[in-house]
Design a protein around this motif. Structure first.
Motif, PDB file in Angstrom:
ATOM      1  N   THR A  61     -19.776  13.944   9.514  1.00 44.09           N
ATOM      2  CA  THR A  61     -19.015  13.184  10.514  1.00 44.09           C
ATOM      3  C   THR A  61     -17.952  12.322   9.831  1.00 44.09           C
ATOM      4  O   THR A  61     -16.800  12.260  10.278  1.00 44.09           O
ATOM      5  N   GLN A  62     -18.325  11.698   8.728  1.00 46.03           N
ATOM      6  CA  GLN A  62     -17.365  10.867   7.983  1.00 46.03           C
ATOM      7  C   GLN A  62     -16.246  11.719   7.396  1.00 46.03           C
ATOM      8  O   GLN A  62     -15.081  11.320   7.395  1.00 46.03           O
ATOM      9  N   ILE A  63     -16.596  12.888   6.872  1.00 51.85           N
ATOM     10  CA  ILE A  63     -15.563  13.755   6.289  1.00 51.85           C
ATOM     11  C   ILE A  63     -14.576  14.192   7.370  1.00 51.85           C
ATOM     12  O   ILE A  63     -13.357  14.191   7.157  1.00 51.85           O
ATOM     13  N   SER A  64     -15.090  14.541   8.557  1.00 54.33           N
ATOM     14  CA  SER A  64     -14.184  14.917   9.651  1.00 54.33           C
ATOM     15  C   SER A  64     -13.250  13.763  10.007  1.00 54.33           C
ATOM     16  O   SER A  64     -12.073  13.982  10.306  1.00 54.33           O
ATOM     17  N   ALA A  65     -13.776  12.553   9.973  1.00 50.50           N
ATOM     18  CA  ALA A  65     -12.931  11.386  10.278  1.00 50.50           C
ATOM     19  C   ALA A  65     -11.819  11.244   9.236  1.00 50.50           C
ATOM     20  O   ALA A  65     -10.668  10.934   9.577  1.00 50.50           O
ATOM     21  N   ILE A  66     -12.147  11.478   7.976  1.00 46.70           N
ATOM     22  CA  ILE A  66     -11.131  11.353   6.927  1.00 46.70           C
ATOM     23  C   ILE A  66     -10.070  12.452   7.046  1.00 46.70           C
ATOM     24  O   ILE A  66      -8.872  12.180   6.945  1.00 46.70           O
ATOM     25  N   THR A  67     -10.501  13.692   7.268  1.00 42.75           N
ATOM     26  CA  THR A  67      -9.490  14.760   7.372  1.00 42.75           C
ATOM     27  C   THR A  67      -8.602  14.531   8.596  1.00 42.75           C
ATOM     28  O   THR A  67      -7.400  14.780   8.538  1.00 42.75           O
ATOM     29  N   SER A  68      -9.179  14.011   9.680  1.00 45.41           N
ATOM     30  CA  SER A  68      -8.349  13.650  10.833  1.00 45.41           C
ATOM     31  C   SER A  68      -7.327  12.587  10.456  1.00 45.41           C
ATOM     32  O   SER A  68      -6.150  12.692  10.807  1.00 45.41           O
ATOM     33  N   ALA A  69      -7.784  11.559   9.768  1.00 47.43           N
ATOM     34  CA  ALA A  69      -6.880  10.466   9.383  1.00 47.43           C
ATOM     35  C   ALA A  69      -5.786  10.990   8.449  1.00 47.43           C
ATOM     36  O   ALA A  69      -4.607  10.628   8.580  1.00 47.43           O
ATOM     37  N   LEU A  70      -6.152  11.870   7.511  1.00 48.32           N
ATOM     38  CA  LEU A  70      -5.148  12.441   6.597  1.00 48.32           C
ATOM     39  C   LEU A  70      -4.159  13.324   7.355  1.00 48.32           C
ATOM     40  O   LEU A  70      -2.951  13.299   7.083  1.00 48.32           O
ATOM     41  N   GLY A 106      -9.634   9.707  -6.274  1.00 50.89           N
ATOM     42  CA  GLY A 106      -8.457   9.518  -7.126  1.00 50.89           C
ATOM     43  C   GLY A 106      -7.208  10.123  -6.502  1.00 50.89           C
ATOM     44  O   GLY A 106      -6.115   9.548  -6.585  1.00 50.89           O
ATOM     45  N   GLN A 107      -7.386  11.270  -5.856  1.00 46.77           N
ATOM     46  CA  GLN A 107      -6.223  11.909  -5.213  1.00 46.77           C
ATOM     47  C   GLN A 107      -5.694  11.077  -4.056  1.00 46.77           C
ATOM     48  O   GLN A 107      -4.477  10.985  -3.854  1.00 46.77           O
ATOM     49  N   THR A 108      -6.601  10.468  -3.277  1.00 49.04           N
ATOM     50  CA  THR A 108      -6.110   9.638  -2.166  1.00 49.04           C
ATOM     51  C   THR A 108      -5.408   8.398  -2.714  1.00 49.04           C
ATOM     52  O   THR A 108      -4.421   7.941  -2.148  1.00 49.04           O
ATOM     53  N   ARG A 109      -5.924   7.857  -3.828  1.00 49.14           N
ATOM     54  CA  ARG A 109      -5.234   6.731  -4.457  1.00 49.14           C
ATOM     55  C   ARG A 109      -3.836   7.171  -4.895  1.00 49.14           C
ATOM     56  O   ARG A 109      -2.857   6.443  -4.773  1.00 49.14           O
ATOM     57  N   GLY A 110      -3.753   8.414  -5.366  1.00 52.23           N
ATOM     58  CA  GLY A 110      -2.458   8.965  -5.781  1.00 52.23           C
ATOM     59  C   GLY A 110      -1.467   9.049  -4.624  1.00 52.23           C
ATOM     60  O   GLY A 110      -0.280   8.772  -4.791  1.00 52.23           O
ATOM     61  N   ILE A 111      -1.964   9.425  -3.443  1.00 53.95           N
ATOM     62  CA  ILE A 111      -1.081   9.500  -2.269  1.00 53.95           C
ATOM     63  C   ILE A 111      -0.505   8.123  -1.961  1.00 53.95           C
ATOM     64  O   ILE A 111       0.677   7.976  -1.644  1.00 53.95           O
ATOM     65  N   HIS A 112      -1.351   7.121  -2.037  1.00 55.06           N
ATOM     66  CA  HIS A 112      -0.902   5.750  -1.787  1.00 55.06           C
ATOM     67  C   HIS A 112       0.249   5.411  -2.729  1.00 55.06           C
ATOM     68  O   HIS A 112       1.276   4.853  -2.321  1.00 55.06           O
ATOM     69  N   ALA A 154      -1.280   0.889   4.462  1.00 55.53           N
ATOM     70  CA  ALA A 154      -2.548   0.331   4.952  1.00 55.53           C
ATOM     71  C   ALA A 154      -3.511   1.451   5.363  1.00 55.53           C
ATOM     72  O   ALA A 154      -4.719   1.400   5.079  1.00 55.53           O
ATOM     73  N   ARG A 155      -2.960   2.474   6.033  1.00 58.05           N
ATOM     74  CA  ARG A 155      -3.820   3.595   6.458  1.00 58.05           C
ATOM     75  C   ARG A 155      -4.382   4.319   5.239  1.00 58.05           C
ATOM     76  O   ARG A 155      -5.554   4.727   5.231  1.00 58.05           O
ATOM     77  N   LEU A 156      -3.562   4.483   4.216  1.00 57.96           N
ATOM     78  CA  LEU A 156      -4.024   5.199   3.019  1.00 57.96           C
ATOM     79  C   LEU A 156      -5.074   4.389   2.263  1.00 57.96           C
ATOM     80  O   LEU A 156      -6.004   4.953   1.683  1.00 57.96           O
ATOM     81  N   LYS A 157      -4.908   3.077   2.249  1.00 58.62           N
ATOM     82  CA  LYS A 157      -5.934   2.215   1.639  1.00 58.62           C
ATOM     83  C   LYS A 157      -7.274   2.420   2.344  1.00 58.62           C
ATOM     84  O   LYS A 157      -8.330   2.518   1.720  1.00 58.62           O
ATOM     85  N   ARG A 158      -7.190   2.485   3.671  1.00 59.19           N
ATOM     86  CA  ARG A 158      -8.411   2.670   4.453  1.00 59.19           C
ATOM     87  C   ARG A 158      -9.040   4.036   4.153  1.00 59.19           C
ATOM     88  O   ARG A 158     -10.254   4.150   3.980  1.00 59.19           O
ATOM     89  N   ILE A 159      -8.199   5.065   4.047  1.00 60.77           N
ATOM     90  CA  ILE A 159      -8.709   6.414   3.747  1.00 60.77           C
ATOM     91  C   ILE A 159      -9.344   6.440   2.356  1.00 60.77           C
ATOM     92  O   ILE A 159     -10.394   7.060   2.153  1.00 60.77           O
ATOM     93  N   GLU A 160      -8.712   5.755   1.411  1.00 59.53           N
ATOM     94  CA  GLU A 160      -9.285   5.688   0.065  1.00 59.53           C
ATOM     95  C   GLU A 160     -10.680   5.044   0.129  1.00 59.53           C
ATOM     96  O   GLU A 160     -11.636   5.526  -0.493  1.00 59.53           O
ATOM     97  N   GLY A 161     -10.791   3.970   0.892  1.00 59.73           N
ATOM     98  CA  GLY A 161     -12.095   3.320   1.057  1.00 59.73           C
ATOM     99  C   GLY A 161     -13.112   4.261   1.702  1.00 59.73           C
ATOM    100  O   GLY A 161     -14.291   4.288   1.331  1.00 59.73           O
ATOM    101  N   GLN A 162     -12.640   5.067   2.663  1.00 63.01           N
ATOM    102  CA  GLN A 162     -13.553   6.006   3.333  1.00 63.01           C
ATOM    103  C   GLN A 162     -14.043   7.079   2.370  1.00 63.01           C
ATOM    104  O   GLN A 162     -15.212   7.475   2.429  1.00 63.01           O
ATOM    105  N   THR A 163     -13.162   7.561   1.468  1.00 66.98           N
ATOM    106  CA  THR A 163     -13.621   8.588   0.513  1.00 66.98           C
ATOM    107  C   THR A 163     -14.616   7.958  -0.467  1.00 66.98           C
ATOM    108  O   THR A 163     -15.574   8.606  -0.872  1.00 66.98           O
ATOM    109  N   ARG A 164     -14.380   6.687  -0.827  1.00 63.85           N
ATOM    110  CA  ARG A 164     -15.348   6.012  -1.689  1.00 63.85           C
ATOM    111  C   ARG A 164     -16.692   5.915  -0.955  1.00 63.85           C
ATOM    112  O   ARG A 164     -17.759   6.077  -1.543  1.00 63.85           O
ATOM    113  N   GLY A 165     -16.605   5.697   0.353  1.00 64.18           N
ATOM    114  CA  GLY A 165     -17.814   5.631   1.166  1.00 64.18           C
ATOM    115  C   GLY A 165     -18.589   6.948   1.165  1.00 64.18           C
ATOM    116  O   GLY A 165     -19.823   6.949   1.117  1.00 64.18           O
TER     117      GLY A 165
END
Lengths: 103, 103, 103, 103
Positions: free
Chosen positions: B50-59, A30-36, B23-34
């Motif tokens: 590994t996925q969490i590290s990828a998300i924090t890098s992207a953020l 939800g927070q990442t959706r908020g950033i968007h 677009a990047r934030l949409k992708r990050i939102e999808g990754q957190t859902r993942g």
């Protein structure tokens, strides 16, 4: 801590208090959706950065919790099982820690 | 998410290439859902980390981009405007940088 | 960038409260020497890690202070001077921030 | 710095390749002394920040190496010994990891 609320079929039912993790991850989503939304509404940049820092903190906390569970269950189990499995688990854990620290 | 799409109409229309951020934030939102799905399915912990590290890098990359935009537009604008406004903007920027670095 | 040992004449005499930075850095140098001693004496690993975290925190604080000084003096000066110089200074600052955040 | 040099005599002689750590820490100590000199000479701030990032990276690498040694030796040993000792060691390790990640 045998557990596994519903995914009783998982190979790695080591996560303690899974529901709590799932609730935290829902909140993070939800927070990442908020950033968007903030970006799309041209919110003041510094406020967006504050939110992003909050999310990365929350994600780090989830990661640290999972890592602790991993050490307590998978690594301990592998050591008790003995042999090369334990070495491999520790190498994996160390690599994951390095990724978290270096970001 | 109604949004203004045209950054020129925003209050802080300083974000360069807003569509790319969105677009990047949409992708990050999808990754957190993942991540949520991985935890609920008892995926192996190290793979989740590994996925969490990828998300924090992207953020972090989004945050660094926004900060760069902020320095280029808000801070430069405030300095050109002169006075106490510039000091306040720089203090805010420094505080935001500290939060990103300390996490 | 000719440089000049005497801070009074330096090209980049922008560091506010230089003596305080120098005192902090002396302390950090002493702390790193302390880590060397702890390792050579086989001190318990966790205690060494605690000390290392303290040093990286202290170094981050020095870096954040210097960066704040840099924004306040060099970047503001370059913006007031106008032109491409300001862009270059901001790009450099953003790159340095990225290195601090990504570590 | 009298030290024991021979890790076999230490209380926690778990550090693999101690001489290599000691050499790295000597280098890091020299680098922090270098930062002190750069500040005292009013070196350009961005160049100082680059050096600080290099030192924190080097310290992180030392910390990650020590942590890996700790997991491989102390934690594994405690698990093999069984009982509460293993729990305590893992809790300590998790706390140390959190300090490294959060900085």
């Amino acid at each position: 801590m045998p557990a596994t609320t519903d995914s009783a079929t998982g190979d790695h039912g080591y996560i303690s208090d899974k529901d709590r993790y799932l609730a935290r991850l829902k909140r993070i989503e939800g927070q990442t959706r908020g950033i968007h939304r903030l970006v799309s509404e041209d919110t003041y940049c510094i406020d967006i950065l504050t939110q992003i820092s909050a999310i990365t903190s929350a994600l780090n906390n989830v990661a640290l919790g999972l890592l602790d569970d991993h050490l307590k269950h998978c690594v301990v189990g592998a050591v008790q099982g003995g042999g090369a499995e334990a070495d491999a688990k520790i190498r994996e854990a160390s690599d994951a820690i390095a990724r978290l620290v270096r970001k």
